[in-house]
Design a protein around this motif. Structure first.
Motif, mmCIF file in Angstrom:
data_model
loop_
_atom_site.group_PDB
_atom_site.id
_atom_site.type_symbol
_atom_site.label_atom_id
_atom_site.label_comp_id
_atom_site.label_asym_id
_atom_site.label_seq_id
_atom_site.Cartn_x
_atom_site.Cartn_y
_atom_site.Cartn_z
ATOM 1 N N LEU A 1 9.097 -6.453 7.661
ATOM 2 C CA LEU A 1 8.424 -5.132 8.143
ATOM 3 C C LEU A 1 6.836 -5.505 8.042
ATOM 4 N N LYS A 2 6.153 -5.440 8.967
ATOM 5 C CA LYS A 2 4.616 -5.673 8.893
ATOM 6 C C LYS A 2 4.074 -4.241 8.737
ATOM 7 N N CYS A 3 3.135 -4.056 8.022
ATOM 8 C CA CYS A 3 2.459 -2.924 8.024
ATOM 9 C C CYS A 3 1.113 -2.830 8.587
ATOM 10 N N ALA A 4 1.307 -1.700 9.499
ATOM 11 C CA ALA A 4 -0.252 -1.606 10.352
ATOM 12 C C ALA A 4 -1.125 -1.092 9.887
ATOM 13 N N ASP A 5 -1.249 -0.847 8.469
ATOM 14 C CA ASP A 5 -2.271 -0.177 7.751
ATOM 15 C C ASP A 5 -2.963 -1.188 7.094
ATOM 16 N N CYS A 6 -2.236 -1.988 6.260
ATOM 17 C CA CYS A 6 -3.122 -3.032 5.376
ATOM 18 C C CYS A 6 -2.680 -4.590 5.841
ATOM 19 N N GLY A 7 -1.663 -4.657 6.776
ATOM 20 C CA GLY A 7 -1.275 -6.027 7.227
ATOM 21 C C GLY A 7 -0.302 -6.603 6.297
ATOM 22 N N GLY A 8 0.157 -6.079 5.080
ATOM 23 C CA GLY A 8 1.106 -6.574 4.243
ATOM 24 C C GLY A 8 2.454 -6.881 4.947
ATOM 25 N N ASN A 9 3.348 -7.613 4.358
ATOM 26 C CA ASN A 9 4.595 -7.800 4.860
ATOM 27 C C ASN A 9 5.668 -7.334 3.412
ATOM 28 N N CYS B 1 0.790 -1.383 -0.120
ATOM 29 C CA CYS B 1 0.018 0.099 -0.056
ATOM 30 C C CYS B 1 0.750 1.264 0.186
ATOM 31 N N GLY B 2 2.423 1.180 0.265
ATOM 32 C CA GLY B 2 3.009 2.435 0.310
ATOM 33 C C GLY B 2 3.056 3.237 1.761
ATOM 34 N N SER B 3 2.340 2.614 2.590
ATOM 35 C CA SER B 3 2.452 3.278 3.881
ATOM 36 C C SER B 3 3.807 3.042 4.561
ATOM 37 N N ALA B 4 4.239 3.976 5.320
ATOM 38 C CA ALA B 4 5.483 3.953 6.244
ATOM 39 C C ALA B 4 5.050 3.641 7.733
ATOM 40 N N ASN B 5 3.888 3.315 8.140
ATOM 41 C CA ASN B 5 3.482 2.826 9.148
ATOM 42 C C ASN B 5 3.906 1.249 9.500
ATOM 43 N N LEU B 6 5.301 0.990 9.726
ATOM 44 C CA LEU B 6 5.806 -0.349 9.553
ATOM 45 C C LEU B 6 6.354 -0.565 10.942
ATOM 46 N N SER B 7 6.542 -1.960 11.265
ATOM 47 C CA SER B 7 7.038 -2.338 12.358
ATOM 48 C C SER B 7 7.856 -3.709 12.075
ATOM 49 N N VAL B 8 8.941 -3.855 12.719
ATOM 50 C CA VAL B 8 9.912 -5.048 12.417
ATOM 51 C C VAL B 8 9.426 -6.161 13.146
ATOM 52 N N GLN B 9 9.008 -7.439 12.504
ATOM 53 C CA GLN B 9 8.542 -8.629 13.083
ATOM 54 C C GLN B 9 9.477 -9.941 12.713
ATOM 55 N N TYR B 10 9.372 -11.030 13.538
ATOM 56 C CA TYR B 10 10.292 -12.004 13.078
ATOM 57 C C TYR B 10 9.448 -12.924 12.732
ATOM 58 N N GLY B 11 9.645 -13.888 11.541
ATOM 59 C CA GLY B 11 8.753 -14.841 11.288
ATOM 60 C C GLY B 11 9.564 -16.166 10.795
#
Length: 86
Positions: free
Chosen positions: A38-46, A22-32
């Motif tokens: 980087l996990k997007c808080a807006d759309c849930g994308g990786n 989605c192009g959002s900068a609202n991200l957080s680093v996750q481990y999988g």
């Protein structure tokens, strides 16, 4: 007046990364399963977390200490990569 979180975020600049969905900068680093991403808080994308050293151009590995992520390249360069929001 700025809060301590705002001062801390300004002191540690985030890399120029945006969600690839989605192009959002609202991200957080996750481990999988395949490592850090980087996990997007807006759309849930990786989006893959693939740090590259600015000094030598080599791919770097991430390490975690609390909410802070540090990148280290094989050339021995180390830098603050990301700080997750609280």
């Amino acid at each position: 007046m700025r809060t301590s979180q705002e001062r801390q975020a300004q002191a540690r600049p985030q890399p120029e990364v945006a969600c690839r969905a989605c192009g959002s900068a609202n991200l957080s680093v996750q481990y999988g399963k395949y490592g850090y991403y980087l996990k997007c808080a807006d759309c849930g994308g990786n989006t893959p977390a693939k740090p590259v050293c600015a000094a030598c151009g080599q791919p770097a590995r991430l390490s975690k200490s609390g909410a802070e992520f540090t990148a280290t390249c094989p050339g021995g360069h180390r830098w603050a990569y990301w700080t997750n929001p609280a």
